[in-house]
Write an enzyme that holds these catalytic residues in place. Structure first.
Site, short mmCIF file in Angstrom:
data_model
loop_
_atom_site.label_atom_id
_atom_site.label_comp_id
_atom_site.label_asym_id
_atom_site.label_seq_id
_atom_site.Cartn_x
_atom_site.Cartn_y
_atom_site.Cartn_z
N ARG A 11 0.52 -1.12 0.05
CA ARG A 11 -0.08 0.29 -0.12
C ARG A 11 0.85 1.47 0.38
NH1 ARG A 11 -2.33 -4.21 1.99
NH2 ARG A 11 -0.85 -4.55 3.09
N THR A 12 1.85 1.14 1.10
CA THR A 12 2.17 2.70 1.12
C THR A 12 3.10 3.06 0.27
OG1 THR A 12 2.41 2.24 3.26
CG2 THR A 12 4.15 3.87 2.37
N ARG A 19 11.24 3.88 3.21
CA ARG A 19 11.11 2.62 4.97
C ARG A 19 12.41 2.25 5.10
NH1 ARG A 19 6.18 -1.03 4.54
NH2 ARG A 19 4.48 0.45 4.71
N1 CP Z 1 -0.34 -0.11 6.06
C1 CP Z 1 0.72 -0.02 5.15
O1 CP Z 1 1.72 0.31 5.89
O2 CP Z 1 1.24 -1.40 4.24
P1 CP Z 1 2.23 -1.70 3.27
O3 CP Z 1 2.97 -2.32 4.29
O4 CP Z 1 1.52 -2.79 2.43
O5 CP Z 1 2.98 -0.76 2.75
#
Ligand code: CP
Length: 315
Positions: free
Chosen positions: A62-63, A112
């Site tokens: 998502r992010t 990240r």
């Molecule tokens: N909510 C979230 O951070 O999802 P991802 O790890 O898929 O980015």
């Protein structure tokens, strides 16, 4: 004389740096950008000529994708690297890697990283703006902002709401950002989970620790379940997933304690049948996929504001 508001942040590292006015401004900007994603041609020229690097040392669906979609919808040039495909794999340090990225003159690096504080460290070594896309157990500010946007869309305001966070509070950067954000915006935040998933002094962050899930979700306007962050636990901290689901899983029976119109939220990815039953994740009150949709809008707003496109940020 009324002072004019100006967004002043070059970096987004955590929710504590944002005032209530900043948060409302980000959310209002996100709402104004949201309709771009519903157009047949989903592109505006706002960030044309800007260079954005997505640097993800940990997995993400998502992010990472929503930051990339957000940047592309605003016409920025985006580039992505991961730890597995970068020279970090050959032993290059984070700071060396970041300085080499800086040498290519990007405007913004979204990072990240598994270590808490890694995005903050980079701000001391490079000139580009930095957005924290999740660092260790520390924070995930853009997730908290998209969660606040989703709640605000449904409930009008966060002020005065009762919000329950259930699960792995200790290892969840989402929980830490959300507790700070929700309480800053005037919500009453309760948390519940196994004792091994709690951290001391959650009250200092503004959350009340409850001994049962039922107590935490009593009369709640919002119930958010959190994933067990196995990747941040050296030893198992719960006897079994089955037992966890029995005592802490969000199911229809437990939800009878919340308000009938309670929003059901989860940052994803979901362990179905562990922290949340599938019929809850997919059923009445669930806004889990709306959270994902709003993730694009919030990240468009963050890119726009952090890059000073609104009218000049003070350095
Ligand atoms: N909510 C979230 O951070 O999802 P991802 O790890 O898929 O980015």
């Amino acid at each position: 004389m009324k002072e004019t508001y100006r967004f002043q942040h070059k970096h987004i590292l955590g929710i504590e740096q944002l005032s209530v006015a900043d948060i409302l401004h980000i959310l209002d900007t996100a709402i104004s950008f949201k309709e771009i994603s519903n157009r047949s041609i989903k592109k505006v020229p706002t960030l044309k000529g800007k260079t954005i690097i997505n640097f993800f040392f940990e997995p993400s669906t998502r992010t990472r994708l929503s930051f990339e979609i957000a940047a592309k919808r605003m016409s920025a040039d985006t580039f992505g690297i991961t730890a597995a495909t970068s020279s970090a794999k050959k032993g290059e340090t984070l700071i060396d890697t970041a300085c080499n990225l800086q040498a290519m003159n990007p405007d913004l690096i979204i990072i990240r990283h598994g270590s808490s504080g890694a995005p903050g460290l980079l701000t001391r070594h490079i000139d580009a703006s930095i957005i924290n896309a999740g660092d260790g157990t520390h924070q995930h500010p853009s997730q908290a902002l998209l969660d606040m946007m989703t709640i605000r869309e449904h409930k009008g305001s966060i002020d005065g709401l009762k919000i329950a966070l259930i699960g792995d509070i200790a290892h969840s950067r989402v929980a830490h950002s959300n507790i700070l954000g929700f309480t800053k915006m005037g919500a009453d935040v309760k948390v519940a989970g196994p004792a091994t998933f709690m951290i001391p002094h959650l009250d200092l962050l503004g959350a009340r620790v409850c001994s049962t899930v039922e107590e935490a979700i009593a009369d709640a306007d919002v119930v958010m379940a959190l994933r067990i962050q196995k990747e941040r636990q050296n030893d198992p901290l719960i006897p079994s997933l089955r037992e966890y689901a029995r005592f802490y899983g969000i199911n229809r029976s437990r939800l009878k304690h919340a308000k009938p119109d309670a929003l059901i939220m989860h940052p994803g990815p979901i362990n179905r049948g562990v922290e949340m039953d599938p019929d809850v994740a997919d059923g009445k009150g669930s806004v889990i996929l709306e959270q994902v949709t709003n993730g694009v809008a919030v990240r468009m707003a963050l890119l726009y504001l952090v890059l000073g496109q609104e009218g000049g940020r003070a350095e």
